[in-house]
Design a protein around this motif. Structure first.
Motif, PDB file in Angstrom:
ATOM      1  N   GLN A   3       0.855  -1.184   0.000  1.00  0.00           N
ATOM      2  CA  GLN A   3       0.000   0.000   0.000  1.00  0.00           C
ATOM      3  C   GLN A   3       0.887   1.228   0.000  1.00  0.00           C
ATOM      4  O   GLN A   3       1.826   1.312   0.781  1.00  0.00           O
ATOM      5  CB  GLN A   3      -0.884   0.006   1.243  1.00  0.00           C
ATOM      6  CG  GLN A   3      -1.794   1.212   1.324  1.00  0.00           C
ATOM      7  CD  GLN A   3      -2.724   1.128   2.524  1.00  0.00           C
ATOM      8  OE1 GLN A   3      -3.081   0.051   2.968  1.00  0.00           O
ATOM      9  NE2 GLN A   3      -3.091   2.268   3.037  1.00  0.00           N
ATOM     10  N   GLU A   5       0.599   5.349   0.238  1.00  0.00           N
ATOM     11  CA  GLU A   5      -0.258   6.508   0.468  1.00  0.00           C
ATOM     12  C   GLU A   5       0.343   7.695  -0.265  1.00  0.00           C
ATOM     13  O   GLU A   5       1.523   7.993  -0.117  1.00  0.00           O
ATOM     14  CB  GLU A   5      -0.364   6.793   1.965  1.00  0.00           C
ATOM     15  CG  GLU A   5      -1.142   5.714   2.689  1.00  0.00           C
ATOM     16  CD  GLU A   5      -1.463   6.091   4.127  1.00  0.00           C
ATOM     17  OE1 GLU A   5      -1.556   7.304   4.416  1.00  0.00           O
ATOM     18  OE2 GLU A   5      -1.611   5.168   4.924  1.00  0.00           O
ATOM     19  N   LEU A   6      -0.484   8.342  -1.076  1.00  0.00           N
ATOM     20  CA  LEU A   6      -0.033   9.485  -1.862  1.00  0.00           C
ATOM     21  C   LEU A   6      -0.562  10.775  -1.254  1.00  0.00           C
ATOM     22  O   LEU A   6      -1.675  10.807  -0.745  1.00  0.00           O
ATOM     23  CB  LEU A   6      -0.525   9.355  -3.305  1.00  0.00           C
ATOM     24  CG  LEU A   6      -0.078   8.098  -4.047  1.00  0.00           C
ATOM     25  CD1 LEU A   6      -0.738   8.039  -5.408  1.00  0.00           C
ATOM     26  CD2 LEU A   6       1.422   8.051  -4.171  1.00  0.00           C
TER      27      LEU A   6
END
Length: 58
Positions: A3, A5-6
């Motif tokens: 995963q 996260e941006l």
């Protein structure tokens, strides 16, 4: 299962899609962000294919 996260405003690029494996395959969409490339697997079993023109900057 990674995963990433941006941050808000991050730019991703749609690279295409493929049908996933299985008897009821969904579509797997591939995106890139900088040097990172990742696949998005919809949460539904029968994920729909998408068209590039459906995507827009948000």
């Amino acid at each position: 299962m990674k995963q990433v996260e941006l941050p808000v405003g991050a730019e991703i690029t749609f690279l295409g899609q493929n049908q996933g494996p299985g008897s009821d395959p969904g579509y797997v969409q591939t995106f890139s962000h900088g040097e990172e490339i990742g696949d998005f697997w919809p949460t539904t079993v029968m994920g729909l294919g998408i068209e590039a023109e459906w995507l827009e900057a948000i």
